[in-house]
Design an enzyme around this catalytic site. Structure first.
Site, PDB file in Angstrom:
ATOM      1  N   GLU A 113     -10.340 -38.892 -15.788  1.00 32.76           N
ATOM      2  CA  GLU A 113     -11.666 -38.353 -15.334  1.00 32.76           C
ATOM      3  C   GLU A 113     -12.957 -38.746 -16.321  1.00 32.76           C
ATOM      4  OE1 GLU A 113     -12.400 -37.104 -12.454  1.00 32.76           O
ATOM      5  OE2 GLU A 113     -10.354 -37.475 -11.507  1.00 32.76           O
ATOM      6  N   SER A 171      16.608  15.406  14.808  1.00 32.81           N
ATOM      7  CA  SER A 171      17.366  16.361  14.240  1.00 32.81           C
ATOM      8  C   SER A 171      17.185  16.127  12.707  1.00 32.81           C
ATOM      9  CB  SER A 171      18.714  15.913  14.357  1.00 32.81           C
ATOM     10  OG  SER A 171      18.895  16.549  16.053  1.00 32.81           O
TER      11      SER A 171
END
Length: 808
Positions: free
Chosen positions: A187, A466
């Site tokens: 780059e 329950s």
């Protein structure tokens, strides 16, 4: 005449020249002023960005770190799954950091250096042996035994900023030399020698673009690229290019090269994961290869550098041919720059891309992440969670979560098929906690565990059926002068007039009545009628207070029907309730977070374990013994299909009217699990607690490492032998039960010699409970330990007189 005419002409030209020069000077001054002001504006913009928080950093969320020690329950497959979660690669010797070898149950692992909320672990090579479901040996590379080894904490998700940008900060000094060298070679070769703009590169790009007739080269330096990505748009205009150059010059004036390069390494866009943008090489390394950047090979580094040119165009998952070609171009550049040996170039180019399959969206297990966010909101704002880069260390056990998902996938379709239900009609919620500390190890809120929608574990309020009954029995057992596990309860038909004038006549699930039933068996078999009578005798307010002590809020209006489970709770609230039972009466708020660190790894907050004893240990112990009888001989006795009886599971099934909700809550010595199965449209599931939720619970816990539940009797508890009347018969059965000291077993005159209760008939006579203390074999005489007074000696036992005395 000619002279007179030329003089004015000469004066006019002079005047025009003077005007032009002054105008130019004025325009220049004005332009220079505007340019100065504009540069000042850009300068301030650049400095504000660099001097403050450069990015909104997502919070990273980690699961528990696996700890290894000799003797722990562990399979080779579970260890290999954990290594895969951490991105370890199986390879040839010698393994580098993040690598391992396996030969059967023998492992050699090169453990990475890792940071934890309470310290650091060094990088090292370890050897270990797994066999017979246990870790048999653990040593360092030299053979010296290790007491304990802690692996890294797996990253499970993130809380992202509004822009949905994900990045992991990579410091310049942490960036591998190979990465930096390859990036600069491709780059910006002159990065360390220019002032932010490279005129020769711009001229070269301009000539190439002119010849081609289109833009094919950019000529931008790394500093210019950073300026474009940081401050500007992606449009290709002269204005943007001018701004880009000015800002590059400003950055180079104020900051050194390494600071600029570090910003670039973290800002560059390198991919997309749905709505999540992948920024920076640190995040991209995990996104594509599942490994930290320092462990990448040369060809993997080349691929990441190649993506800088166009992450979407060269997407290695969607465009592997393009990505491979671009990677190989970068490898050639790296060879020219002597970053890789030229003789290795062909070999490197021949290697595959090595990209992992697409990971998840980075959000983590949705139900658990929602719990983490909810608990964090007590201390942190939403903005802090999304922007400060917090490191959040949680209690999630990825292996338990994985087993929960696997059990769900195996079980739910079979339940639908067995009940002839439409595929996909059942929904589920699962909560698993660690009993000692109340830490949430797994959480599932949908049959599709990765679906981030309605979280049933935290949000679905359903009748618990329950599951409320242990609270009723615990309320009674807090009064040892009146109740014990041997107290006989009346299971004859029951009806009462309600406030609205209607007659309420509840029935047992089997629609049968069972006469006089010992208290522990009434709970074991989940009989409704004895539970109602017991709750009314104790008092609804007393049961409500017990629920508060267990960690849940009772309804504002507590009706008798609440005793049978019309109370609506979320699965997470049920887990809190049973956690207190599993913790011997100590209320420990369930927690999902251990600690929070800032972006630099400094501790911000720890989440300590808060423990408060809210219930008497003796009464809780008796209740837990009764809950073990639920699994041993009651409604959950089928659980032994998955979990051996030797584990001594304590649990409770729950079923609501019309079979709309199926529940099971149970705990071993080390874990608690709550499972709910139902339908979002509230239609019947055709499943009881025992045929639905318990099956899923068993499928999960059957795969986990369970320690036996060995209940420790408190000092106020002693085990004794009781002689209990047998319903419908004139003899007694002998059974060992725990009692509060000073309150011996009740004595019933049955008119016949007592007999041992035969095994295999829904009883546990002759069996010992885990944690049972030795007790004398004789049945003591004296004052009963609960319920109505026994018949005087020498008189026949009259059940009607007994019932009347029971409710006085």
């Amino acid at each position: 005449m000619s002279k007179s005419r030329s003089a004015p002409k000469k004066g006019l030209l002079s005047a025009l020249w003077g005007f032009t020069w002054k105008l130019t000077l004025a325009l220049g001054l004005v332009g220079g002023l505007f340019l100065t002001l504009y540069v000042h504006h850009l300068n301030r913009t650049v400095q504000e960005k660099f001097s403050g928080a450069m990015w909104a950093l997502p919070a990273k969320v980690y699961a528990r770190a696996m700890e290894l020690y000799v003797g722990q329950s562990l399979s080779a497959e579970a260890l290999e799954r954990e290594l895969a979660r951490l991105g370890y690669l199986r390879g040839e010797p010698p393994p580098g950091p993040g690598g391992y070898q396996r030969a059967g149950g023998n492992f050699v692992i090169h453990v990475r250096r890792s940071t934890h909320w309470d310290g650091e672990e060094p990088e090292r090579v370890v050897r270990l042996t797994v066999g017979g479901g246990q870790l048999r040996a653990l040593s360092d590379a030299g053979g010296a035994a290790l007491d304990i080894l802690r692996l890294e904490a797996p990253l499970i998700g993130s809380f992202y900023p509004d822009k949905q940008e994900d990045r992991t900060l990579l410091r310049r000094e942490e960036a591998p030399d190979l990465l930096v060298g390859a990036l600069l070679a491709v780059e910006d070769r002159n990065f360390y020698h220019h002032a932010g703009v490279n005129p020769l590169a711009i001229l070269r790009a301009a000539l190439v673009n002119a010849v081609r007739g289109e833009t094919v080269q950019g000529g931008s330096t790394i500093t210019q690229q950073l300026a474009k990505n940081f401050f500007l748009t992606q449009e290709r205009t002269l204005t943007r290019k001018f701004n880009e150059m000015l800002m590059a010059l400003i950055m180079e004036y104020h900051y050194d090269k390494d600071a600029i390069l570090e910003a670039y390494l973290n800002e560059i866009y390198l991919g997309q994961d749905g709505g999540r943008a992948i920024h920076g090489f640190g995040t991209a390394s995990h996104f594509y290869f599942g490994r930290p950047i320092e462990e990448l090979s040369a060809e993997q580094v080349a691929l990441l550098v190649g993506l800088v040119k166009g992450a979407s165009y060269y997407n290695p998952r969607r465009q592997p041919e393009r990505a491979l070609e671009r990677r190989n171009v970068v490898l050639g550049v790296m060879a020219d720059a002597r970053l890789v040996p030229a003789q290795s170039l062909d070999e490197l180019r021949a290697r595959p891309l090595g990209v992992q399959p697409m990971p998840g969206d980075g959000g983590g297990p949705p139900a658990f992440m929602a719990l983490v966010r909810e608990q964090l909101k007590r201390e942190y704002s939403e903005e802090a969670l999304r922007t400060l880069g917090l490191r959040i260390y949680t209690t999630l056990d990825p292996e338990v979560q994985w087993q929960a998902r696997a059990a769900l996938a195996r079980t739910l379709p079979e339940l639908e098929k067995s009940r002839k239900l439409e595929a996909g009609s059942l929904q589920v919620a699962m909560v698993v906690t660690a009993v000692p500390h109340g830490e949430v190890q797994a959480l599932i809120g949908d049959r599709e565990p990765d679906f981030a929608g309605f979280n049933r574990a935290l949000m679905a309020r359903r009748q618990i059926g329950s599951l409320i009954k242990p609270a009723v029995y615990l309320s009674a057992l807090r009064f040892p002068q009146r109740y014990s596990l041997a107290t006989l309860l009346d299971d004859s038909p029951f009806e009462m007039r309600q406030d609205n004038g209607q007659l309420w006549a509840p029935k047992n699930y089997d629609e049968r009545n069972h006469g006089l039933v010992p208290l522990y068996q009434a709970l074991a078999n989940s009989y409704n009628i004895p539970t109602i009578r017991l709750g009314l005798d104790v008092g609804l307010d007393e049961v409500a207070q017990t629920l508060r002590s267990l960690g849940v809020e009772p309804p504002t209006r507590f009706h008798p029907s609440t005793l049978l489970g019309t109370l609506e709770l979320t699965p997470f609230e049920v887990a809190q309730m049973y956690q207190t039972l599993a913790a011997e009466g100590f209320l420990t708020p369930l927690r999902a977070i251990r600690a929070v660190l800032d972006a630099e790894g400094r501790p911000l907050q720890r989440f300590p374990i808060n423990v408060l004893q809210t219930l008497p240990s003796g009464a809780v112990y008796l209740t837990d013994v009764a809950l073990q009888s639920v699994v041993r001989e009651g409604t959950a006795r089928g659980l032994s299909r998955w979990v051996p009886s030797s584990v001594g599971v304590a649990g409770k099934t729950g079923t609501t009217n019309d079979l709309k909700d199926s529940w099971f809550a149970g705990f071993t010595g080390n874990r608690l699990g709550v499972v709910w199965v139902g339908r979002d449209d509230n239609q019947p599931t055709r499943l009881t607690g025992g045929s639905g939720a318990m099956v899923l619970w068993g499928e999960l816990f059957g795969k986990l490492d369970n320690t036996a539940l060995e209940l420790r009797p408190p000092d106020e508890i002693e085990w004794q032998r009781a002689a209990l009347p047998v319903a419908g018969q004139l003899n007694c059965r002998s059974v060992d039960l725990p009692f509060q000291r000073g309150y011996p077993p009740p004595v019933y005159d049955c008119g016949q010699p007592q007999v041992d209760w035969p095994l295999g008939e829904d009883t546990h006579a002759g069996q010992s409970f885990p944690g049972q203390a030795p007790s004398p074999p004789t049945v003591p005489s004296g004052t009963p330990g609960g319920g109505a007074a026994p018949a005087p000696a020498g008189q026949d036992f009259n059940p009607f007189e007994f019932i009347r005395g029971l409710f006085q």
